[in-house]
Design a protein around this motif. Structure first.
Motif, PDB file in Angstrom:
ATOM      1  N   SER A 140       0.489  -0.621  -0.045  1.00 53.43           N
ATOM      2  CA  SER A 140       0.047  -0.350  -0.026  1.00 53.43           C
ATOM      3  C   SER A 140       0.999   1.342   0.273  1.00 53.43           C
ATOM      4  N   LEU A 141       2.113   0.977   1.262  1.00 53.84           N
ATOM      5  CA  LEU A 141       2.511   2.380   0.692  1.00 53.84           C
ATOM      6  C   LEU A 141       3.242   2.662  -0.555  1.00 53.84           C
ATOM      7  N   GLU A 142       4.214   1.540  -2.103  1.00 49.27           N
ATOM      8  CA  GLU A 142       4.529   2.202  -2.531  1.00 49.27           C
ATOM      9  C   GLU A 142       3.511   2.346  -3.369  1.00 49.27           C
ATOM     10  N   SER A 143       1.636   1.599  -3.381  1.00 50.02           N
ATOM     11  CA  SER A 143       1.387   2.122  -3.731  1.00 50.02           C
ATOM     12  C   SER A 143       0.588   3.476  -3.904  1.00 50.02           C
ATOM     13  N   ILE A 144       0.688   4.214  -2.587  1.00 43.90           N
ATOM     14  CA  ILE A 144       0.203   5.184  -2.267  1.00 43.90           C
ATOM     15  C   ILE A 144       1.469   6.463  -2.846  1.00 43.90           C
ATOM     16  N   ALA A 145       3.323   6.255  -2.877  1.00 45.67           N
ATOM     17  CA  ALA A 145       3.877   7.035  -3.603  1.00 45.67           C
ATOM     18  C   ALA A 145       3.699   6.485  -4.460  1.00 45.67           C
ATOM     19  N   GLU A 146       3.169   5.772  -5.959  1.00 43.87           N
ATOM     20  CA  GLU A 146       3.083   5.242  -7.341  1.00 43.87           C
ATOM     21  C   GLU A 146       1.995   7.001  -7.415  1.00 43.87           C
ATOM     22  N   LEU A 147       0.926   6.824  -6.681  1.00 39.84           N
ATOM     23  CA  LEU A 147       0.124   7.485  -7.214  1.00 39.84           C
ATOM     24  C   LEU A 147       0.004   9.154  -6.725  1.00 39.84           C
ATOM     25  N   VAL A 148       1.019   9.589  -5.706  1.00 39.03           N
ATOM     26  CA  VAL A 148       1.032  10.838  -5.892  1.00 39.03           C
ATOM     27  C   VAL A 148       2.193  11.315  -7.000  1.00 39.03           C
ATOM     28  N   GLN A 149       3.328  10.941  -7.184  1.00 30.94           N
ATOM     29  CA  GLN A 149       4.600  10.720  -7.412  1.00 30.94           C
ATOM     30  C   GLN A 149       3.586  12.382  -8.273  1.00 30.94           C
ATOM     31  N   PRO A 150       2.941  11.959  -9.871  1.00 27.94           N
ATOM     32  CA  PRO A 150       3.147  12.577 -10.554  1.00 27.94           C
ATOM     33  C   PRO A 150       1.999  13.850 -10.261  1.00 27.94           C
ATOM     34  N   LEU A 151       1.280  13.903  -8.900  1.00 29.47           N
ATOM     35  CA  LEU A 151       0.640  14.673  -8.568  1.00 29.47           C
ATOM     36  C   LEU A 151       1.423  16.666  -8.951  1.00 29.47           C
ATOM     37  N   VAL A 152       0.255  17.298  -9.688  1.00 27.83           N
ATOM     38  CA  VAL A 152       1.233  18.673  -9.593  1.00 27.83           C
ATOM     39  C   VAL A 152       0.520  19.571  -8.214  1.00 27.83           C
ATOM     40  N   GLU A 153       1.583  20.812  -8.094  1.00 30.16           N
ATOM     41  CA  GLU A 153       1.252  21.835  -7.192  1.00 30.16           C
ATOM     42  C   GLU A 153      -0.383  21.318  -6.041  1.00 30.16           C
ATOM     43  N   GLY A 154      -0.956  21.788  -7.655  1.00 30.41           N
ATOM     44  CA  GLY A 154      -2.462  21.937  -7.536  1.00 30.41           C
ATOM     45  C   GLY A 154      -3.526  21.043  -6.449  1.00 30.41           C
ATOM     46  N   GLU A 155      -2.591  20.024  -7.075  1.00 30.34           N
ATOM     47  CA  GLU A 155      -4.000  18.327  -6.731  1.00 30.34           C
ATOM     48  C   GLU A 155      -3.156  17.902  -5.668  1.00 30.34           C
ATOM     49  N   TRP A 156      -1.583  18.439  -4.865  1.00 29.11           N
ATOM     50  CA  TRP A 156      -2.307  18.352  -3.428  1.00 29.11           C
ATOM     51  C   TRP A 156      -3.321  18.753  -2.542  1.00 29.11           C
ATOM     52  N   ASN A 157      -3.834  19.772  -2.893  1.00 27.70           N
ATOM     53  CA  ASN A 157      -4.906  20.256  -1.949  1.00 27.70           C
ATOM     54  C   ASN A 157      -6.776  19.822  -2.562  1.00 27.70           C
ATOM     55  N   ARG A 158      -6.126  18.156  -3.676  1.00 26.45           N
ATOM     56  CA  ARG A 158      -7.595  17.814  -4.035  1.00 26.45           C
ATOM     57  C   ARG A 158      -8.442  17.556  -2.474  1.00 26.45           C
ATOM     58  N   PRO A 159      -9.239  17.379  -2.330  1.00 22.48           N
ATOM     59  CA  PRO A 159     -10.388  17.201  -1.318  1.00 22.48           C
ATOM     60  C   PRO A 159     -10.362  15.438  -1.075  1.00 22.48           C
ATOM     61  N   THR A 160      -9.993  14.702   0.018  1.00 22.62           N
ATOM     62  CA  THR A 160     -10.722  13.275  -0.121  1.00 22.62           C
ATOM     63  C   THR A 160     -11.468  12.430   0.675  1.00 22.62           C
ATOM     64  N   PRO A 161     -11.889  11.641   0.375  1.00 22.06           N
ATOM     65  CA  PRO A 161     -13.374  10.317   0.941  1.00 22.06           C
ATOM     66  C   PRO A 161     -12.606  11.292   3.209  1.00 22.06           C
ATOM     67  N   CYS A 162     -11.424  11.188   3.396  1.00 27.39           N
ATOM     68  CA  CYS A 162     -11.401  11.230   4.353  1.00 27.39           C
ATOM     69  C   CYS A 162     -11.641  12.616   5.411  1.00 27.39           C
ATOM     70  N   PRO A 163     -12.347  12.927   6.272  1.00 29.61           N
ATOM     71  CA  PRO A 163     -13.091  14.447   6.826  1.00 29.61           C
ATOM     72  C   PRO A 163     -12.048  15.036   6.631  1.00 29.61           C
ATOM     73  N   ALA A 164     -12.328  16.333   6.321  1.00 26.92           N
ATOM     74  CA  ALA A 164     -11.407  17.564   6.467  1.00 26.92           C
ATOM     75  C   ALA A 164     -10.087  17.696   5.947  1.00 26.92           C
ATOM     76  N   TRP A 165      -9.262  16.494   5.182  1.00 26.04           N
ATOM     77  CA  TRP A 165      -8.320  16.271   4.637  1.00 26.04           C
ATOM     78  C   TRP A 165      -8.382  15.840   3.173  1.00 26.04           C
TER      79      TRP A 165
END
Length: 274
Positions: free
Chosen positions: A17-42
């Motif tokens: 799971s940790l490696e999958s998370i790293a693979e998912l976020v590696q290509p994200l541009v700065e603005g995409e890091w601010n996207r809301p997630t289903p985890c409340p308020a995060w």
């Protein structure tokens, strides 16, 4: 490999799971890091910060010295405050800073897991200064990491790994909470049975039986006369149980046969994660 086989399953699932998370976020541009997630308020950044922070705690790193802002409306308990510390301290980190720290933390954790010599019963720290066994700590990390991987996948629109090793650990963790949900929280009547029929990448049929004293147990044997049967797909099950979906949003995704009022009460109480 860890020395104790009982820990290896959790180590493998966490690493996956940790490696999958790293693979998912590696290509994200700065603005995409601010996207809301289903985890409340995060946001995506907050969620990855939490992952990094909890892995650092497993490594035994000292917790950050940091004062939380007073206007964090979602921080309503000591547990939430404890968890938010690792998140808020990274809230203004850039995308490169986040991915670099995640990668470095992964390297350190992989080395720790490879060289782990402690037994399953070894005592390690838990949130809020408590203690827990190493086996429980590793099991909960595998559970937490898989759930947050799925949070990230929803946030960035890249579904997958619904049946990865962490999914089965998550299933087992959630099933352990099911008797309390049905018997105590939803108030299923004594001498009754409730069946959960889950299909999809992770399939299972489980029956919660409530005895004459109102205590619940769960097993894999079918019931001939359940008071209610709830059928749903695996994604709906884990999102409801992890508090990522409200029961009102799952009306069209859950098929109910039997007592509608009890089914409504069960779904209302279904979320079991903090």
């Amino acid at each position: 490999m860890t020395v104790h086989p009982s820990l290896q399953t959790y180590a493998d699932a966490s690493t996956h799971s940790l490696e999958s998370i790293a693979e998912l976020v590696q290509p994200l541009v700065e603005g995409e890091w601010n996207r809301p997630t289903p985890c409340p308020a995060w946001s995506v950044r907050d969620l990855v910060s939490h992952v990094i922070g909890m892995e650092c705690e497993m490594l035994g790193d000292p917790r950050p010295i940091h004062t939380l802002p007073r206007d964090l409306y979602h921080v309503q308990s000591d547990f939430a405050r404890y968890m938010e510390m690792q998140v808020d301290v990274r809230r203004h980190h850039t995308a490169p800073e986040m991915t670099s720290e995640l990668e470095y933390t992964m390297i350190r954790r992989a080395r720790q897991l490879r060289n782990e010599t402690r037994g399953p019963d070894a005592v390690v720290r838990a949130p809020l200064g408590a203690e827990q066994s190493l086996e429980l700590a590793m099991r909960m990390r595998a559970f937490d990491l898989w759930v947050h991987e799925q949070d990230l996948r929803v946030a960035i629109g890249r579904p997958g790994n619904e049946d990865s090793p962490g999914a089965y650990i998550t299933r087992d963790c959630l099933l352990e909470a099911l008797p309390k949900v049905v018997a105590k929280d939803a108030g299923a009547p004594p001498n009754s049975a409730v069946v959960f029929d889950v299909h999809g990448p992770v399939e299972f049929l489980r029956t919660v039986r409530v005895d004459a004293d109102g205590r619940g147990t769960v097993d894999g044997a079918p019931s001939l006369g359940p008071v209610v049967t709830l059928a749903m797909d695996w994604e709906t099950y884990h999102r409801l149980a992890c508090g990522r979906m409200r029961a009102t949003a799952a009306v069209d995704r859950v098929k109910v046969d039997g007592d509608q009022d009890l089914a409504t009460a069960i779904l209302r109480e279904f979320a079991v994660t903090p």
